[in-house]
Motif scaffolding. Structure first.
Motif, PDB file in Angstrom:
ATOM      1  N   VAL A 162     -40.764  29.470 -10.884  1.00 48.64           N
ATOM      2  CA  VAL A 162     -42.165  29.766 -10.605  1.00 48.64           C
ATOM      3  C   VAL A 162     -42.274  30.870  -9.558  1.00 48.64           C
ATOM      4  O   VAL A 162     -43.088  31.795  -9.674  1.00 48.64           O
ATOM      5  CB  VAL A 162     -42.905  28.493 -10.146  1.00 48.64           C
ATOM      6  CG1 VAL A 162     -44.341  28.823  -9.730  1.00 48.64           C
ATOM      7  CG2 VAL A 162     -42.912  27.447 -11.261  1.00 48.64           C
ATOM      8  N   HIS A 163     -41.427  30.804  -8.537  1.00 49.77           N
ATOM      9  CA  HIS A 163     -41.423  31.842  -7.497  1.00 49.77           C
ATOM     10  C   HIS A 163     -41.020  33.194  -8.078  1.00 49.77           C
ATOM     11  O   HIS A 163     -41.552  34.241  -7.675  1.00 49.77           O
ATOM     12  CB  HIS A 163     -40.472  31.445  -6.373  1.00 49.77           C
ATOM     13  CG  HIS A 163     -40.376  32.458  -5.279  1.00 49.77           C
ATOM     14  ND1 HIS A 163     -41.377  32.649  -4.341  1.00 49.77           N
ATOM     15  CD2 HIS A 163     -39.399  33.360  -4.981  1.00 49.77           C
ATOM     16  CE1 HIS A 163     -41.016  33.605  -3.511  1.00 49.77           C
ATOM     17  NE2 HIS A 163     -39.829  34.057  -3.881  1.00 49.77           N
ATOM     18  N   ALA A 164     -40.096  33.192  -9.053  1.00 48.39           N
ATOM     19  CA  ALA A 164     -39.673  34.445  -9.679  1.00 48.39           C
ATOM     20  C   ALA A 164     -40.826  35.099 -10.424  1.00 48.39           C
ATOM     21  O   ALA A 164     -40.933  36.335 -10.466  1.00 48.39           O
ATOM     22  CB  ALA A 164     -38.508  34.182 -10.638  1.00 48.39           C
ATOM     23  N   GLY A 165     -41.702  34.303 -11.002  1.00 48.07           N
ATOM     24  CA  GLY A 165     -42.852  34.852 -11.720  1.00 48.07           C
ATOM     25  C   GLY A 165     -44.009  35.189 -10.807  1.00 48.07           C
ATOM     26  O   GLY A 165     -44.805  36.079 -11.116  1.00 48.07           O
ATOM     27  N   ASN A 166     -44.095  34.497  -9.689  1.00 53.38           N
ATOM     28  CA  ASN A 166     -45.163  34.743  -8.729  1.00 53.38           C
ATOM     29  C   ASN A 166     -44.575  34.653  -7.326  1.00 53.38           C
ATOM     30  O   ASN A 166     -44.501  33.567  -6.740  1.00 53.38           O
ATOM     31  CB  ASN A 166     -46.297  33.725  -8.895  1.00 53.38           C
ATOM     32  CG  ASN A 166     -47.415  33.935  -7.885  1.00 53.38           C
ATOM     33  OD1 ASN A 166     -47.407  34.888  -7.107  1.00 53.38           O
ATOM     34  ND2 ASN A 166     -48.383  33.034  -7.884  1.00 53.38           N
ATOM     35  N   PRO A 167     -44.127  35.769  -6.756  1.00 50.66           N
ATOM     36  CA  PRO A 167     -43.467  35.755  -5.447  1.00 50.66           C
ATOM     37  C   PRO A 167     -44.333  35.199  -4.325  1.00 50.66           C
ATOM     38  O   PRO A 167     -43.795  34.822  -3.272  1.00 50.66           O
ATOM     39  CB  PRO A 167     -43.147  37.238  -5.203  1.00 50.66           C
ATOM     40  CG  PRO A 167     -43.065  37.832  -6.568  1.00 50.66           C
ATOM     41  CD  PRO A 167     -44.096  37.102  -7.372  1.00 50.66           C
ATOM     42  N   GLU A 168     -45.653  35.117  -4.546  1.00 52.73           N
ATOM     43  CA  GLU A 168     -46.510  34.522  -3.521  1.00 52.73           C
ATOM     44  C   GLU A 168     -46.409  33.001  -3.501  1.00 52.73           C
ATOM     45  O   GLU A 168     -46.850  32.359  -2.544  1.00 52.73           O
ATOM     46  CB  GLU A 168     -47.968  34.936  -3.746  1.00 52.73           C
ATOM     47  CG  GLU A 168     -48.216  36.432  -3.565  1.00 52.73           C
ATOM     48  CD  GLU A 168     -49.675  36.788  -3.734  1.00 52.73           C
ATOM     49  OE1 GLU A 168     -50.489  35.858  -3.959  1.00 52.73           O
ATOM     50  OE2 GLU A 168     -50.001  37.990  -3.640  1.00 52.73           O
ATOM     51  N   PHE A 169     -45.830  32.436  -4.562  1.00 57.73           N
ATOM     52  CA  PHE A 169     -45.658  30.989  -4.616  1.00 57.73           C
ATOM     53  C   PHE A 169     -44.427  30.606  -3.812  1.00 57.73           C
ATOM     54  O   PHE A 169     -43.317  31.083  -4.063  1.00 57.73           O
ATOM     55  CB  PHE A 169     -45.498  30.512  -6.062  1.00 57.73           C
ATOM     56  CG  PHE A 169     -45.270  29.027  -6.186  1.00 57.73           C
ATOM     57  CD1 PHE A 169     -46.338  28.156  -6.297  1.00 57.73           C
ATOM     58  CD2 PHE A 169     -43.983  28.510  -6.178  1.00 57.73           C
ATOM     59  CE1 PHE A 169     -46.128  26.791  -6.406  1.00 57.73           C
ATOM     60  CE2 PHE A 169     -43.764  27.147  -6.282  1.00 57.73           C
ATOM     61  CZ  PHE A 169     -44.840  26.287  -6.398  1.00 57.73           C
TER      62      PHE A 169
END
Length: 273
Positions: A162-169
């Motif tokens: 999930v972090h890889a797709g959305n670094p703000e996560f």
């Protein structure tokens, strides 16, 4: 409105169908272990608080005299009622209600469960107190909560994707103030008046035929993922989700078993003197 959006029914209403279809596979082994710890007798009366689609309640019904299953999500309870009708179960009663204010008489039940539910309550102390109140003296409570994400390779991989797709996560970090801390878990059981308290880890492993199946099984019924999806522009989400799946495909070997761990806490309602 509670500070934690997962402490309100709406996110769970929104994902009830997907949760029942895919997430029960993840929850069921922990429900089986909770029932093993409780070892209910045939004439036992059980309450399952924050039952969701009834994962534990449906397993328990053939084993005992009566099961009452309660959840604040009307959609979850509707799913459970359909399952009861399909199975022809006659000793499983359902209700929509708040686990912090149960509408059942004190001392009615022999065993009280809350499987991955009480951990979300805005007022956990009230939740534990209500479990104790509705138990007869000598009755048993069994409550589960996830261990920290860092202790679960399966959840770590998912959140890294999930972090890889959305670094703000941000990947969830250990929170020592919650039930993922076994010392807090034990302390809150004792504060509610339970005796013979134990908090023990239980680990299960899961394998998937592909990274895409892993993604589907762990996200389609996920309230946090639904909230993220519903608050993101559809085109942006589509790109983010593809990047998440790409990360899983690069880091997950089909058929590989990955573990996840939960804490199972038990306590006995004190007997009358």
């Amino acid at each position: 409105m509670p500070d934690n959006p997962l402490a309100a029914p709406t996110p769970w209403d929104d994902i009830a169908d997907g949760y029942d279809d895919v997430m029960t596979d993840l929850m069921r082994p922990f429900a089986v272990e909770a029932l093993r710890l409780a070892a209910p007798a045939r004439n036992t009366k059980i309450i399952d608080v924050a039952t969701g689609p009834g994962t534990l309640a449906l397993l328990a019904a053939p084993m005992v005299r009566e099961v009452v299953a309660v959840d604040f999500s009307e959609a979850m309870i509707r799913r459970l009622r359909h399952a009861i009708m399909r199975a022809g179960t006659t000793n499983l009663l359902t209700g929509v209600g708040d686990g912090q204010e149960l509408r059942y008489a004190s001392g009615r039940f022999d065993v009280a469960f809350s499987i991955f539910g009480l951990m979300f309550f805005p007022d956990r102390a009230r939740g534990f107190a209500e479990l104790r109140r509705v138990l007869r003296p000598g009755g048993l409570a069994v409550v589960s909560s996830w261990a920290p994400v860092a202790d679960s390779p399966l959840m770590t991989l998912l959140y890294e994707a999930v972090h890889a797709g959305n670094p703000e996560f941000a990947v969830p970090q250990p929170n020592p103030l919650t039930l993922e801390n076994p010392e807090v878990f034990e302390r809150e059981l004792r504060a509610a008046g339970f005796t013979e308290v134990t908090v023990r880890p239980h680990t299960e492993s899961f394998a998937y035929v592909s990274a895409r199946q892993l993604w589907d099984k762990l996200t389609r019924g996920s309230a946090p993922m639904h909230m993220a999806r519903s608050t993101t522009d559809p085109a942006v989400w589509k790109a983010q989700e593809q990047a998440m799946i790409d990360h899983l495909e690069a880091h997950y070997t089909p058929g590989e078993a990955l573990s996840t761990t939960a804490w199972l806490g038990t306590g006995v309602a004190p007997k009358a003197e």
